[in-house]
Design a protein around this motif. Sequence first.
Motif, PDB file in Angstrom:
ATOM      1  N   VAL A  40       0.837  -1.210   0.000  1.00 44.35           N
ATOM      2  CA  VAL A  40       0.000   0.000   0.000  1.00 44.35           C
ATOM      3  C   VAL A  40       0.869   1.255   0.000  1.00 44.35           C
ATOM      4  O   VAL A  40       0.613   2.203  -0.757  1.00 44.35           O
ATOM      5  CB  VAL A  40      -0.954  -0.018   1.208  1.00 44.35           C
ATOM      6  N   LEU A  41       1.899   1.278   0.835  1.00 44.62           N
ATOM      7  CA  LEU A  41       2.766   2.455   0.926  1.00 44.62           C
ATOM      8  C   LEU A  41       3.491   2.726  -0.388  1.00 44.62           C
ATOM      9  O   LEU A  41       3.578   3.880  -0.839  1.00 44.62           O
ATOM     10  CB  LEU A  41       3.781   2.282   2.050  1.00 44.62           C
ATOM     11  N   VAL A  42       4.003   1.674  -1.032  1.00 44.68           N
ATOM     12  CA  VAL A  42       4.716   1.858  -2.299  1.00 44.68           C
ATOM     13  C   VAL A  42       3.771   2.429  -3.357  1.00 44.68           C
ATOM     14  O   VAL A  42       4.144   3.343  -4.102  1.00 44.68           O
ATOM     15  CB  VAL A  42       5.331   0.529  -2.775  1.00 44.68           C
ATOM     16  N   CYS A  43       2.561   1.907  -3.425  1.00 45.52           N
ATOM     17  CA  CYS A  43       1.590   2.415  -4.395  1.00 45.52           C
ATOM     18  C   CYS A  43       1.262   3.878  -4.139  1.00 45.52           C
ATOM     19  O   CYS A  43       1.209   4.687  -5.076  1.00 45.52           O
ATOM     20  CB  CYS A  43       0.317   1.571  -4.349  1.00 45.52           C
ATOM     21  N   ILE A  44       1.041   4.223  -2.885  1.00 39.88           N
ATOM     22  CA  ILE A  44       0.701   5.611  -2.543  1.00 39.88           C
ATOM     23  C   ILE A  44       1.862   6.547  -2.863  1.00 39.88           C
ATOM     24  O   ILE A  44       1.666   7.622  -3.447  1.00 39.88           O
ATOM     25  CB  ILE A  44       0.317   5.714  -1.051  1.00 39.88           C
ATOM     26  N   ILE A  45       3.073   6.153  -2.499  1.00 41.03           N
ATOM     27  CA  ILE A  45       4.245   6.991  -2.742  1.00 41.03           C
ATOM     28  C   ILE A  45       4.468   7.185  -4.242  1.00 41.03           C
ATOM     29  O   ILE A  45       4.716   8.305  -4.713  1.00 41.03           O
ATOM     30  CB  ILE A  45       5.493   6.388  -2.082  1.00 41.03           C
ATOM     31  N   CYS A  46       4.366   6.106  -5.007  1.00 40.15           N
ATOM     32  CA  CYS A  46       4.577   6.204  -6.456  1.00 40.15           C
ATOM     33  C   CYS A  46       3.531   7.097  -7.097  1.00 40.15           C
ATOM     34  O   CYS A  46       3.851   7.963  -7.930  1.00 40.15           O
ATOM     35  CB  CYS A  46       4.547   4.817  -7.092  1.00 40.15           C
ATOM     36  N   GLU A  47       2.274   6.901  -6.735  1.00 37.02           N
ATOM     37  CA  GLU A  47       1.202   7.724  -7.306  1.00 37.02           C
ATOM     38  C   GLU A  47       1.392   9.191  -6.940  1.00 37.02           C
ATOM     39  O   GLU A  47       1.210  10.079  -7.773  1.00 37.02           O
ATOM     40  CB  GLU A  47      -0.159   7.223  -6.800  1.00 37.02           C
ATOM     41  N   THR A  48       1.761   9.449  -5.691  1.00 34.57           N
ATOM     42  CA  THR A  48       1.963  10.824  -5.241  1.00 34.57           C
ATOM     43  C   THR A  48       3.077  11.509  -6.015  1.00 34.57           C
ATOM     44  O   THR A  48       2.933  12.650  -6.478  1.00 34.57           O
ATOM     45  CB  THR A  48       2.293  10.843  -3.735  1.00 34.57           C
ATOM     46  N   LEU A  49       4.192  10.812  -6.197  1.00 38.07           N
ATOM     47  CA  LEU A  49       5.326  11.392  -6.924  1.00 38.07           C
ATOM     48  C   LEU A  49       4.982  11.619  -8.391  1.00 38.07           C
ATOM     49  O   LEU A  49       5.364  12.646  -8.977  1.00 38.07           O
ATOM     50  CB  LEU A  49       6.542  10.477  -6.802  1.00 38.07           C
ATOM     51  N   LEU A  50       4.266  10.685  -8.999  1.00 36.72           N
ATOM     52  CA  LEU A  50       3.907  10.816 -10.408  1.00 36.72           C
ATOM     53  C   LEU A  50       2.906  11.959 -10.622  1.00 36.72           C
ATOM     54  O   LEU A  50       3.008  12.708 -11.596  1.00 36.72           O
ATOM     55  CB  LEU A  50       3.324   9.506 -10.930  1.00 36.72           C
ATOM     56  N   ILE A  51       1.948  12.090  -9.716  1.00 36.94           N
ATOM     57  CA  ILE A  51       0.987  13.194  -9.814  1.00 36.94           C
ATOM     58  C   ILE A  51       1.701  14.529  -9.667  1.00 36.94           C
ATOM     59  O   ILE A  51       1.467  15.479 -10.426  1.00 36.94           O
ATOM     60  CB  ILE A  51      -0.114  13.053  -8.748  1.00 36.94           C
TER      61      ILE A  51
END
Length: 202
Positions: A40-51
């Motif tokens: 969950v954390l990896v998905c959230i971090i990746c999405e946040t950085l990409l956005i």
Amino acid sequence: MFPYYLKGLGLGAGLIVAIGSQNAHVLRMGLQRQHVLLTVLVCIICETLLIAAGVAGIGSAIEQRPMLLNIARWGGALFLAWYGLRAWRSAFQPSSLQAAPSVNMPLRRALLTVLAVTLLNPHVYLDTVLLLGAVGAQQGPQAKWWFAGGAMTAAFVWFSLLGFGARLLSAWFVQPSAWRWLDGVIGVVMLMLAASLVTQAL
């Protein structure tokens, strides 16, 4: 500025909730109760950085380089096709259809897998960097970050619910037939996504 936040929240949710390789992987890890927090954390971090990258202007720069988009589409199509075929293979292997396997996935493999299903899927970049980035950039210098914050909130809420809420479905997924259906549907969706990317690249 709150309306811009809600706009980002709504658009972000609409894009992130759509089923894909990333969501399918988070759901599977949640059902198997393996490395859920990490996933969950990896998905959230990746999405946040990409956005954030998209809203900052990287999306507009990438759109001006068609060759990069084609490389991403073909590479992503191959990855999604492989993922879909692997899901179909799992659907016909009863030994892999266990909600709580006795052998846990190693931490390193879990990390590499979630990074792969997140960062090797070009739909993630098309949705976050290009689409959300393009819409966010139109909101103005300050409002665009409120918009981005809304989209990031959608990612946080969705992946948290999907990963930690999956255990509520575990009673149903104790049955091998449920895993067969899940893997079968995932295989169909992944191959359809791969086909759509090939169509766009041609």
